[in-house]
Design a protein around this motif. Structure first.
Motif, PDB file in Angstrom:
ATOM      1  N   VAL A  37     128.635-123.758  75.089  1.00 46.99           N
ATOM      2  CA  VAL A  37     129.340-124.990  74.698  1.00 46.99           C
ATOM      3  C   VAL A  37     130.405-125.334  75.734  1.00 46.99           C
ATOM      4  O   VAL A  37     130.541-126.496  76.142  1.00 46.99           O
ATOM      5  CB  VAL A  37     129.952-124.842  73.286  1.00 46.99           C
ATOM      6  N   LYS A  38     131.136-124.320  76.191  1.00 48.87           N
ATOM      7  CA  LYS A  38     132.167-124.555  77.206  1.00 48.87           C
ATOM      8  C   LYS A  38     131.539-125.097  78.494  1.00 48.87           C
ATOM      9  O   LYS A  38     132.052-126.048  79.095  1.00 48.87           O
ATOM     10  CB  LYS A  38     132.916-123.251  77.483  1.00 48.87           C
ATOM     11  N   GLN A  39     130.422-124.516  78.917  1.00 51.92           N
ATOM     12  CA  GLN A  39     129.719-124.994  80.118  1.00 51.92           C
ATOM     13  C   GLN A  39     129.262-126.435  79.942  1.00 51.92           C
ATOM     14  O   GLN A  39     129.399-127.255  80.846  1.00 51.92           O
ATOM     15  CB  GLN A  39     128.515-124.104  80.415  1.00 51.92           C
ATOM     16  N   ARG A  40     128.702-126.749  78.770  1.00 50.13           N
ATOM     17  CA  ARG A  40     128.185-128.100  78.539  1.00 50.13           C
ATOM     18  C   ARG A  40     129.314-129.132  78.526  1.00 50.13           C
ATOM     19  O   ARG A  40     129.176-130.216  79.082  1.00 50.13           O
ATOM     20  CB  ARG A  40     127.398-128.142  77.223  1.00 50.13           C
ATOM     21  N   LEU A  41     130.429-128.783  77.893  1.00 52.66           N
ATOM     22  CA  LEU A  41     131.568-129.705  77.881  1.00 52.66           C
ATOM     23  C   LEU A  41     132.096-129.928  79.296  1.00 52.66           C
ATOM     24  O   LEU A  41     132.453-131.058  79.663  1.00 52.66           O
ATOM     25  CB  LEU A  41     132.675-129.171  76.967  1.00 52.66           C
ATOM     26  N   HIS A  42     132.125-128.872  80.111  1.00 50.85           N
ATOM     27  CA  HIS A  42     132.545-129.012  81.505  1.00 50.85           C
ATOM     28  C   HIS A  42     131.572-129.924  82.256  1.00 50.85           C
ATOM     29  O   HIS A  42     131.989-130.781  83.032  1.00 50.85           O
ATOM     30  CB  HIS A  42     132.633-127.643  82.179  1.00 50.85           C
ATOM     31  N   GLN A  43     130.262-129.734  82.018  1.00 51.52           N
ATOM     32  CA  GLN A  43     129.263-130.568  82.681  1.00 51.52           C
ATOM     33  C   GLN A  43     129.425-132.030  82.301  1.00 51.52           C
ATOM     34  O   GLN A  43     129.303-132.916  83.148  1.00 51.52           O
ATOM     35  CB  GLN A  43     127.850-130.111  82.316  1.00 51.52           C
ATOM     36  N   GLU A  44     129.688-132.284  81.047  1.00 51.56           N
ATOM     37  CA  GLU A  44     129.822-133.675  80.613  1.00 51.56           C
ATOM     38  C   GLU A  44     131.020-134.361  81.263  1.00 51.56           C
ATOM     39  O   GLU A  44     131.018-135.567  81.441  1.00 51.56           O
ATOM     40  CB  GLU A  44     129.898-133.759  79.094  1.00 51.56           C
ATOM     41  N   ARG A  45     132.055-133.593  81.610  1.00 47.58           N
ATOM     42  CA  ARG A  45     133.216-134.167  82.290  1.00 47.58           C
ATOM     43  C   ARG A  45     132.999-134.263  83.792  1.00 47.58           C
ATOM     44  O   ARG A  45     133.465-135.196  84.430  1.00 47.58           O
ATOM     45  CB  ARG A  45     134.463-133.311  82.015  1.00 47.58           C
ATOM     46  N   ALA A  46     132.316-133.278  84.383  1.00 46.47           N
ATOM     47  CA  ALA A  46     132.267-133.164  85.840  1.00 46.47           C
ATOM     48  C   ALA A  46     131.047-133.809  86.501  1.00 46.47           C
ATOM     49  O   ALA A  46     131.129-134.212  87.654  1.00 46.47           O
ATOM     50  CB  ALA A  46     132.331-131.686  86.233  1.00 46.47           C
ATOM     51  N   LEU A  47     129.931-133.883  85.812  1.00 50.67           N
ATOM     52  CA  LEU A  47     128.710-134.361  86.452  1.00 50.67           C
ATOM     53  C   LEU A  47     128.660-135.885  86.509  1.00 50.67           C
ATOM     54  O   LEU A  47     129.173-136.572  85.632  1.00 50.67           O
ATOM     55  CB  LEU A  47     127.484-133.831  85.711  1.00 50.67           C
ATOM     56  N   ALA A  48     128.021-136.366  87.562  1.00 51.82           N
ATOM     57  CA  ALA A  48     127.813-137.814  87.724  1.00 51.82           C
ATOM     58  C   ALA A  48     126.656-138.251  86.825  1.00 51.82           C
ATOM     59  O   ALA A  48     125.757-137.473  86.529  1.00 51.82           O
ATOM     60  CB  ALA A  48     127.509-138.134  89.183  1.00 51.82           C
ATOM     61  N   VAL A  49     126.692-139.504  86.425  1.00 47.74           N
ATOM     62  CA  VAL A  49     125.662-140.043  85.539  1.00 47.74           C
ATOM     63  C   VAL A  49     124.984-141.210  86.233  1.00 47.74           C
ATOM     64  O   VAL A  49     125.634-142.055  86.854  1.00 47.74           O
ATOM     65  CB  VAL A  49     126.276-140.516  84.201  1.00 47.74           C
ATOM     66  N   THR A  50     123.669-141.246  86.142  1.00 51.23           N
ATOM     67  CA  THR A  50     122.887-142.353  86.680  1.00 51.23           C
ATOM     68  C   THR A  50     121.649-142.512  85.812  1.00 51.23           C
ATOM     69  O   THR A  50     121.451-141.753  84.864  1.00 51.23           O
ATOM     70  CB  THR A  50     122.512-142.101  88.159  1.00 51.23           C
ATOM     71  N   SER A  51     120.807-143.474  86.150  1.00 53.07           N
ATOM     72  CA  SER A  51     119.558-143.611  85.404  1.00 53.07           C
ATOM     73  C   SER A  51     118.407-143.142  86.277  1.00 53.07           C
ATOM     74  O   SER A  51     118.478-143.172  87.505  1.00 53.07           O
ATOM     75  CB  SER A  51     119.349-145.055  84.955  1.00 53.07           C
ATOM     76  N   GLY A  52     117.375-142.689  85.622  1.00 49.86           N
ATOM     77  CA  GLY A  52     116.187-142.228  86.315  1.00 49.86           C
ATOM     78  C   GLY A  52     114.954-142.725  85.594  1.00 49.86           C
ATOM     79  O   GLY A  52     115.046-143.307  84.515  1.00 49.86           O
ATOM     80  N   VAL A  53     113.805-142.477  86.196  1.00 50.29           N
ATOM     81  CA  VAL A  53     112.534-142.908  85.621  1.00 50.29           C
ATOM     82  C   VAL A  53     111.607-141.709  85.553  1.00 50.29           C
ATOM     83  O   VAL A  53     111.507-140.922  86.509  1.00 50.29           O
ATOM     84  CB  VAL A  53     111.892-144.022  86.478  1.00 50.29           C
ATOM     85  N   VAL A  54     110.927-141.558  84.431  1.00 49.52           N
ATOM     86  CA  VAL A  54     109.927-140.490  84.285  1.00 49.52           C
ATOM     87  C   VAL A  54     108.729-140.901  85.130  1.00 49.52           C
ATOM     88  O   VAL A  54     108.050-141.889  84.829  1.00 49.52           O
ATOM     89  CB  VAL A  54     109.531-140.286  82.805  1.00 49.52           C
ATOM     90  N   SER A  55     108.501-140.161  86.231  1.00 42.53           N
ATOM     91  CA  SER A  55     107.422-140.535  87.149  1.00 42.53           C
ATOM     92  C   SER A  55     106.096-139.875  86.797  1.00 42.53           C
ATOM     93  O   SER A  55     105.034-140.404  87.139  1.00 42.53           O
ATOM     94  CB  SER A  55     107.818-140.193  88.587  1.00 42.53           C
TER      95      SER A  55
END
Length: 163
Positions: A37-55
């Motif tokens: 949970v701690k790792q996931r909360l850190h990821q949600e704050r630190a990681l960039a967000v973009t959109s992608g397409v299922v190829s």
């Protein structure tokens, strides 16, 4: 005035150790859940967000397993295209080819896929929920067994009569 209550003496150490095993396993799984949970909360704050397409959909490499994982293509903040395979497989597939998904990625990562994941409950929280439920089950069962078995742990062994 202090009242001193005598502590019970442990007479059956082996049984006590057996009863403590599920409690230790449960506490270990709960510790793992807390870390996840701690790792996931850190990821949600630190990681960039973009959109992608299922190829495409990638079939599991395991014999007899027909589940599929999404192969996602996305563009990072510098305009470079990256691809990755989602960590979660399912049958039927959770995503369709051409479907747009939200992607989380680490812009500082040295890996080709930028440690990207699909931003979904299954990819981010499912592991923590499962380990939390299993850990709570082990802990609850272990405490119950300890309560039920405690009289046998502190019970004095009978002395044998000599004939």
């Amino acid at each position: 005035m202090h009242i001193k209550l005598p502590l019970p003496r442990i007479h059956n150490t082996e049984l006590l150790l057996i009863l403590l095993i599920p409690i230790v396993v449960g506490l270990g799984l709960i510790a793992l859940t807390t870390w996840e949970v701690k790792q996931r909360l850190h990821q949600e704050r630190a990681l960039a967000v973009t959109s992608g397409v299922v190829s495409s959909l990638k079939v599991s490499p395991h014999f007899g397993d027909h589940s599929k994982a999404a192969h996602v293509t996305f563009t990072d903040h510098q305009g470079e295209t990256h691809t990755f395979v989602s960590k979660v497989r399912s049958r039927p597939p959770r995503y369709a080819i051409g479907e747009h998904v939200t992607v989380r990625y680490d812009p500082a990562s040295k890996s080709h896929d930028l440690d990207a994941t699909i931003d979904s409950f299954n990819e981010g929280w499912l592991g923590a929920v499962i380990t939390g439920i299993i850990g709570t089950g082990f802990l609850t069962a272990g405490i119950g067994l300890l309560i039920v078995g405690w009289p046998q742990v502190v019970k004095r062994p009978r002395k044998r009569r000599r004939a």
